[in-house]
Design a protein around this motif. Structure first.
Motif, PDB file in Angstrom:
ATOM      1  N   ALA A 115       0.605  -0.748  -0.154  1.00  0.00           N
ATOM      2  CA  ALA A 115       0.108  -0.228  -0.219  1.00  0.00           C
ATOM      3  C   ALA A 115       1.015   1.041   0.053  1.00  0.00           C
ATOM      4  CB  ALA A 115      -0.450  -0.004   1.097  1.00  0.00           C
ATOM      5  N   ARG A 116       1.858   1.280   1.048  1.00  0.00           N
ATOM      6  CA  ARG A 116       3.179   2.216   1.414  1.00  0.00           C
ATOM      7  C   ARG A 116       3.921   2.447  -0.440  1.00  0.00           C
ATOM      8  NH1 ARG A 116       5.092   5.356   5.074  1.00  0.00           N
ATOM      9  NH2 ARG A 116       4.581   3.942   5.985  1.00  0.00           N
ATOM     10  N   LEU A 117       4.043   1.404  -1.834  1.00  0.00           N
ATOM     11  CA  LEU A 117       4.205   1.721  -2.671  1.00  0.00           C
ATOM     12  C   LEU A 117       3.433   2.086  -3.901  1.00  0.00           C
ATOM     13  CD1 LEU A 117       6.778   1.257  -4.518  1.00  0.00           C
ATOM     14  CD2 LEU A 117       5.841  -1.424  -4.825  1.00  0.00           C
ATOM     15  N   LEU A 118       2.141   1.312  -3.440  1.00  0.00           N
ATOM     16  CA  LEU A 118       1.297   2.095  -4.674  1.00  0.00           C
ATOM     17  C   LEU A 118       0.642   3.750  -3.828  1.00  0.00           C
ATOM     18  CD1 LEU A 118      -1.309  -1.001  -4.324  1.00  0.00           C
ATOM     19  CD2 LEU A 118       0.185   0.110  -6.317  1.00  0.00           C
ATOM     20  N   CYS A 119       1.050   4.178  -2.912  1.00  0.00           N
ATOM     21  CA  CYS A 119       0.486   5.390  -2.150  1.00  0.00           C
ATOM     22  C   CYS A 119       1.189   6.047  -3.067  1.00  0.00           C
ATOM     23  CB  CYS A 119       0.369   5.778  -0.899  1.00  0.00           C
ATOM     24  SG  CYS A 119      -1.159   5.622  -0.370  1.00  0.00           S
TER      25      CYS A 119
END
Length: 177
Positions: free
Chosen positions: A112-116
């Motif tokens: 999720a951090r990468l996608l944000c």
């Protein structure tokens, strides 16, 4: 599209990933917090894979991507940026599902951090959301770790879901400290 984090590779689904996808969709503990909360048949799983492929064609940079653990190449779940309509507005959702044996290791947060990062930098979004069922406390923790705050619930597939949202400025302040 291929994305990488420290432990994960995110790549597009391929036909040979169907059995893994079906294994997620037929598990009650996975599906209880997804959509209508019901497991899917093999035919419904195939329809879902076709939906994923349509998303790739219609929105080449968005959709659900397979999560592969880099250390051993094992498929562990999927995550992605998916356009969602919320109160008449199209917003980009950060979504994530993992197979139960991979819960609790921080993989959802990492993906999720990468996608944000991608949503804010490459796609120029001013905010990102996650739609989370009220009793899905693990997903709520992931959203909160990204700086998302819980807003008013919305009705989806006959159930209310919480809309977690993070503004770009807040996410950058939290993720770069």
């Amino acid at each position: 599209m291929g994305l990488e984090s420290g432990r994960l590779l995110l790549r597009r689904y391929r036909d040979e990933d169907f059995e893994f996808l079906y294994s997620l969709l037929k598990q009650p503990e996975v599906m209880r917090h997804i959509g209508d909360g019901k497991v899917k048949s093999r035919q419904q799983a195939l329809e879902f894979l076709y939906w994923i492929y349509r998303m790739y064609r219609e929105h080449p940079e968005h959709g659900l991507f397979l999560l592969v653990r880099k250390e051993d190449g094992k498929r562990i779940g999927h995550a992605g940026l998916v356009p969602q309509s919320v109160n008449g507005q199209t917003e980009l959702e950060v979504g994530y599902w993992l197979a139960p044996e991979f819960w609790g290791f921080g993989y959802a947060r990492e993906a999720a951090r990468l996608l944000c990062e991608r949503g804010f930098t490459k796609h120029g979004q001013s905010a990102l959301i996650s739609l989370i069922q009220p009793d899905n406390h693990a997903s709520q923790k992931v959203a909160e770790a990204l700086g998302m705050e819980c807003g008013a619930p919305v009705l989806r597939t006959g159930l209310y879901v919480l809309v977690y949202r993070v503004q770009k400025e807040r996410w950058h302040a939290i993720s770069h400290t």
